[in-house]
Design a protein around this motif. Structure first.
Motif, PDB file in Angstrom:
ATOM      1  N   VAL A 197       0.840  -1.194   0.000  1.00 44.86           N
ATOM      2  CA  VAL A 197       0.000   0.000   0.000  1.00 44.86           C
ATOM      3  C   VAL A 197       0.878   1.248   0.000  1.00 44.86           C
ATOM      4  O   VAL A 197       2.054   1.193   0.347  1.00 44.86           O
ATOM      5  N   VAL A 198       0.279   2.367  -0.400  1.00 49.01           N
ATOM      6  CA  VAL A 198       0.956   3.660  -0.313  1.00 49.01           C
ATOM      7  C   VAL A 198       0.381   4.420   0.874  1.00 49.01           C
ATOM      8  O   VAL A 198      -0.838   4.584   0.979  1.00 49.01           O
ATOM      9  N   VAL A 199       1.270   4.869   1.751  1.00 44.57           N
ATOM     10  CA  VAL A 199       0.855   5.613   2.939  1.00 44.57           C
ATOM     11  C   VAL A 199       1.445   7.012   2.872  1.00 44.57           C
ATOM     12  O   VAL A 199       2.671   7.179   2.797  1.00 44.57           O
ATOM     13  N   ASP A 200       0.582   8.017   2.880  1.00 43.04           N
ATOM     14  CA  ASP A 200       1.067   9.396   2.906  1.00 43.04           C
ATOM     15  C   ASP A 200       1.597   9.727   4.297  1.00 43.04           C
ATOM     16  O   ASP A 200       1.121   9.196   5.310  1.00 43.04           O
ATOM     17  N   ALA A 201       2.570  10.618   4.353  1.00 43.87           N
ATOM     18  CA  ALA A 201       3.214  10.937   5.625  1.00 43.87           C
ATOM     19  C   ALA A 201       2.268  11.581   6.624  1.00 43.87           C
ATOM     20  O   ALA A 201       2.525  11.552   7.834  1.00 43.87           O
ATOM     21  N   ASP A 202       1.159  12.157   6.142  1.00 40.39           N
ATOM     22  CA  ASP A 202       0.204  12.786   7.063  1.00 40.39           C
ATOM     23  C   ASP A 202      -0.984  11.885   7.389  1.00 40.39           C
ATOM     24  O   ASP A 202      -1.981  12.343   7.958  1.00 40.39           O
ATOM     25  N   ALA A 203      -0.895  10.587   7.056  1.00 44.80           N
ATOM     26  CA  ALA A 203      -1.996   9.664   7.352  1.00 44.80           C
ATOM     27  C   ALA A 203      -2.190   9.533   8.855  1.00 44.80           C
ATOM     28  O   ALA A 203      -1.208   9.418   9.606  1.00 44.80           O
ATOM     29  N   PRO A 204      -3.422   9.535   9.327  1.00 43.87           N
ATOM     30  CA  PRO A 204      -3.667   9.380  10.770  1.00 43.87           C
ATOM     31  C   PRO A 204      -3.190   8.021  11.249  1.00 43.87           C
ATOM     32  O   PRO A 204      -3.435   6.997  10.621  1.00 43.87           O
ATOM     33  N   GLY A 205      -2.471   8.006  12.379  1.00 44.39           N
ATOM     34  CA  GLY A 205      -1.942   6.761  12.922  1.00 44.39           C
ATOM     35  C   GLY A 205      -0.536   6.439  12.461  1.00 44.39           C
ATOM     36  O   GLY A 205       0.046   5.428  12.894  1.00 44.39           O
ATOM     37  N   PHE A 206       0.031   7.275  11.597  1.00 47.59           N
ATOM     38  CA  PHE A 206       1.418   7.067  11.141  1.00 47.59           C
ATOM     39  C   PHE A 206       2.337   8.007  11.912  1.00 47.59           C
ATOM     40  O   PHE A 206       2.018   9.178  12.136  1.00 47.59           O
ATOM     41  N   SER A 207       3.513   7.500  12.296  1.00 48.62           N
ATOM     42  CA  SER A 207       4.493   8.359  12.960  1.00 48.62           C
ATOM     43  C   SER A 207       5.898   7.838  12.718  1.00 48.62           C
ATOM     44  O   SER A 207       6.105   6.647  12.453  1.00 48.62           O
ATOM     45  N   VAL A 208       6.849   8.730  12.810  1.00 46.82           N
ATOM     46  CA  VAL A 208       8.275   8.374  12.772  1.00 46.82           C
ATOM     47  C   VAL A 208       8.744   8.358  14.217  1.00 46.82           C
ATOM     48  O   VAL A 208       8.692   9.382  14.907  1.00 46.82           O
ATOM     49  N   THR A 209       9.185   7.203  14.703  1.00 42.56           N
ATOM     50  CA  THR A 209       9.438   7.035  16.124  1.00 42.56           C
ATOM     51  C   THR A 209      10.909   6.959  16.500  1.00 42.56           C
ATOM     52  O   THR A 209      11.244   7.017  17.680  1.00 42.56           O
ATOM     53  N   ARG A 210      11.794   6.830  15.509  1.00 38.62           N
ATOM     54  CA  ARG A 210      13.205   6.740  15.849  1.00 38.62           C
ATOM     55  C   ARG A 210      14.052   7.132  14.643  1.00 38.62           C
ATOM     56  O   ARG A 210      13.713   6.814  13.511  1.00 38.62           O
ATOM     57  N   ARG A 211      15.125   7.808  14.916  1.00 38.24           N
ATOM     58  CA  ARG A 211      16.108   8.123  13.887  1.00 38.24           C
ATOM     59  C   ARG A 211      17.331   7.236  14.124  1.00 38.24           C
ATOM     60  O   ARG A 211      17.761   7.062  15.274  1.00 38.24           O
ATOM     61  N   ILE A 212      17.886   6.694  13.053  1.00 43.73           N
ATOM     62  CA  ILE A 212      19.037   5.796  13.160  1.00 43.73           C
ATOM     63  C   ILE A 212      20.226   6.435  12.452  1.00 43.73           C
ATOM     64  O   ILE A 212      20.166   6.726  11.261  1.00 43.73           O
ATOM     65  N   VAL A 214      23.985   6.112  10.996  1.00 45.15           N
ATOM     66  CA  VAL A 214      24.814   5.046  10.447  1.00 45.15           C
ATOM     67  C   VAL A 214      26.155   5.606   9.997  1.00 45.15           C
ATOM     68  O   VAL A 214      26.366   6.818   9.954  1.00 45.15           O
ATOM     69  N   THR A 215      27.061   4.684   9.635  1.00 41.35           N
ATOM     70  CA  THR A 215      28.437   5.048   9.313  1.00 41.35           C
ATOM     71  C   THR A 215      28.533   6.098   8.229  1.00 41.35           C
ATOM     72  O   THR A 215      29.297   7.058   8.336  1.00 41.35           O
ATOM     73  N   ALA A 216      27.808   5.910   7.143  1.00 44.71           N
ATOM     74  CA  ALA A 216      27.743   6.900   6.068  1.00 44.71           C
ATOM     75  C   ALA A 216      26.374   7.572   6.165  1.00 44.71           C
ATOM     76  O   ALA A 216      25.359   6.955   5.828  1.00 44.71           O
ATOM     77  N   PRO A 217      26.305   8.805   6.647  1.00 41.77           N
ATOM     78  CA  PRO A 217      25.017   9.430   6.970  1.00 41.77           C
ATOM     79  C   PRO A 217      24.035   9.470   5.814  1.00 41.77           C
ATOM     80  O   PRO A 217      24.381   9.839   4.689  1.00 41.77           O
ATOM     81  N   HIS A 218      22.823   9.002   6.097  1.00 45.02           N
ATOM     82  CA  HIS A 218      21.677   9.267   5.242  1.00 45.02           C
ATOM     83  C   HIS A 218      20.437   9.111   6.106  1.00 45.02           C
ATOM     84  O   HIS A 218      20.504   8.491   7.172  1.00 45.02           O
ATOM     85  N   PRO A 219      19.313   9.715   5.718  1.00 41.65           N
ATOM     86  CA  PRO A 219      18.114   9.659   6.558  1.00 41.65           C
ATOM     87  C   PRO A 219      17.597   8.235   6.695  1.00 41.65           C
ATOM     88  O   PRO A 219      17.250   7.592   5.708  1.00 41.65           O
ATOM     89  N   LEU A 220      17.553   7.753   7.906  1.00 48.66           N
ATOM     90  CA  LEU A 220      17.187   6.366   8.180  1.00 48.66           C
ATOM     91  C   LEU A 220      16.460   6.338   9.517  1.00 48.66           C
ATOM     92  O   LEU A 220      16.844   7.053  10.453  1.00 48.66           O
ATOM     93  N   GLY A 221      15.418   5.517   9.616  1.00 49.32           N
ATOM     94  CA  GLY A 221      14.705   5.489  10.884  1.00 49.32           C
ATOM     95  C   GLY A 221      13.658   4.410  10.983  1.00 49.32           C
ATOM     96  O   GLY A 221      13.553   3.517  10.133  1.00 49.32           O
ATOM     97  N   THR A 222      12.868   4.504  12.050  1.00 49.95           N
ATOM     98  CA  THR A 222      11.786   3.572  12.347  1.00 49.95           C
ATOM     99  C   THR A 222      10.455   4.300  12.206  1.00 49.95           C
ATOM    100  O   THR A 222      10.311   5.434  12.657  1.00 49.95           O
ATOM    101  N   ILE A 223       9.494   3.653  11.562  1.00 52.75           N
ATOM    102  CA  ILE A 223       8.161   4.222  11.408  1.00 52.75           C
ATOM    103  C   ILE A 223       7.146   3.280  12.036  1.00 52.75           C
ATOM    104  O   ILE A 223       7.333   2.072  12.029  1.00 52.75           O
ATOM    105  N   THR A 224       6.097   3.856  12.600  1.00 59.57           N
ATOM    106  CA  THR A 224       5.113   3.081  13.359  1.00 59.57           C
ATOM    107  C   THR A 224       3.706   3.352  12.837  1.00 59.57           C
ATOM    108  O   THR A 224       3.377   4.488  12.460  1.00 59.57           O
ATOM    109  N   PHE A 225       2.895   2.301  12.838  1.00 59.99           N
ATOM    110  CA  PHE A 225       1.495   2.393  12.420  1.00 59.99           C
ATOM    111  C   PHE A 225       0.621   1.937  13.580  1.00 59.99           C
ATOM    112  O   PHE A 225       0.736   0.801  14.045  1.00 59.99           O
TER     113      PHE A 225
END
Length: 394
Positions: A197-212, A214-225
């Protein structure tokens, strides 16, 4: 120091490529040389903003059009894997974060382009091609990496909506993406059924809960539904067939990981050659010593072998093969493992300069490592290749 522009590009003349690809290779190389300076590594604090800025720049320059079909703003009628490989090779040679930005637009839009409804394609792909929207691909979980069937995120139907519950981690572009292609178990469709499925970032019940970090920086993290509700029209493909969407997308894009590794290896060899020509050791250039020459020869051999495998896989897919599971696995496995060795050899040739923070080779040493892990580890690629060989013998 900007990317050197004077080296010839002999692989553009290979029969795997046609004139359109050769033009892309030359033009993107020229653009990267002028636009992507790499004297300052991207820091952890601004990597999200840097990535969004790179997506916008790639979109403005027209390069993200390679990542979507022509009907929705793309360059080629369908996704052209050779063009994707050329883009990733060229960008990775210049700046790994630029390659990352390009790759995730492709991977985050790929499932929609390959399996999505016309409505989904029309809604998401033009913005991806223009660099106006940042895309993401959410498959991995804490206990479901190589074994994607172990995922526990679930999707259920509730009237006219679909509801997601669970958590995804190691998700690239987490926190900066405008939409996420999410894969989940779908118990209502069967015991081993999955959904895409496609989930928009503003969907109700979606959140970004952790940033990770790493050795070579790039945006990486944990998302929760948590009871995340999306319209039923956001489904990609058929109910219960989400794993087909995931694997079919990876089958297209896995070769491009090998291409990114190839670009990094080429840059490492360039740096090693420049050092070998100018560094004086015991009264003569480092490159005049046979031990150095042997190492440089092995680096060049590994790079050419990788390039042949990468563009063989891409050509096979582009010329009509429905699946290139074996070829893509071989390309990714060989190219990423070889690139690791080539970069390590460059570090060794440069000596202390090779591990000095801020140098090109030190940066490559950090950046190349993840390529042997994501989109299927080297160990998984070996299992895939063996499985395809055994299947063919039955």
């Amino acid at each position: 120091m900007s990317v050197p522009a004077h080296e010839p590009l002999p692989h553009l003349q290979w029969p795997f490529l046609d004139e359109r690809h050769r033009a892309i290779g030359r033009d993107l190389r020229a653009w990267a040389t002028g636009e992507l300076a790499d004297e300052a590594p991207h820091g952890h604090d601004d990597v999200g903003a840097a990535t969004r800025a790179l997506v916008a720049r790639l979109g403005d320059a027209g390069w993200l059009r390679l990542a979507v079909p022509a009907a929705h703003g793309g360059t080629f009628e369908t996704l052209d894997v050779r063009a994707l490989c050329l883009a990733r090779e060229t960008l990775a040679r210049a700046d790994a974060l630029a390659d990352f930005a390009f790759a995730m637009q492709g991977l985050g839009g790929g499932p929609i382009a390959l399996f999505g409804s016309e409505a989904l394609r029309a809604r998401y792909l033009p913005a991806i091609a223009a660099g106006r929207a940042v895309a993401a691909f959410a498959l991995s979980e804490a206990h479901a990496g190589s074994d994607v069937t172990a995922m526990t995120t679930t999707l259920r139907r509730d009237g006219d909506a679909l509801v997601l519950d669970g958590e995804k981690t190691w998700i690239s572009n987490a926190g900066i993406a405008d939409h996420y292609v999410v894969f989940a178990r779908e118990p209502e469709a069967g015991e081993r059924a999955f959904a895409a499925v496609v989930v928009d970032a503003d969907a109700p019940g979606f959140s970004v809960t952790r940033r990770i970090d790493v050795t070579a920086p790039h945006p990486l993290g944990t998302i929760t539904f948590e009871g995340c509700r999306i319209p039923a029209a956001q489904r990609i493909g058929e109910p219960g067939r989400g794993l087909r969407v995931a694997l079919g997308t990876l089958d297209v894009f896995r070769s491009t990981v090998g291409a990114a590794a190839l670009g990094m290896a080429r840059r490492a060899l360039d740096e090693a050659l420049a050092h070998a020509r100018t560094r004086q050791v015991f009264g003569k250039p480092l490159g005049d010593w046979q031990l150095t020459q042997a190492r440089l020869a092995e680096m060049a051999l590994a790079i050419d072998a990788s390039a042949l495998l990468v563009y063989r896989a891409a050509w096979t897919r582009d010329t009509g093969a429905e699946r290139v599971t074996r070829e893509a696995a071989m390309a990714k496995l060989h190219a990423t493992e070889a690139a690791q060795r080539v970069v390590d050899d460059a570090v060794q040739l440069l000596g202390g300069l090779g591990v000095a923070v801020g140098g090109v080779v030190e940066r490559l040493y950090r950046e190349v490592r993840a390529l042997r892990i994501y989109e299927g580890t080297s160990e998984i690629q070996r299992l895939v290749i063996a499985g395809e060989l055994l299947k063919a013998e039955r």
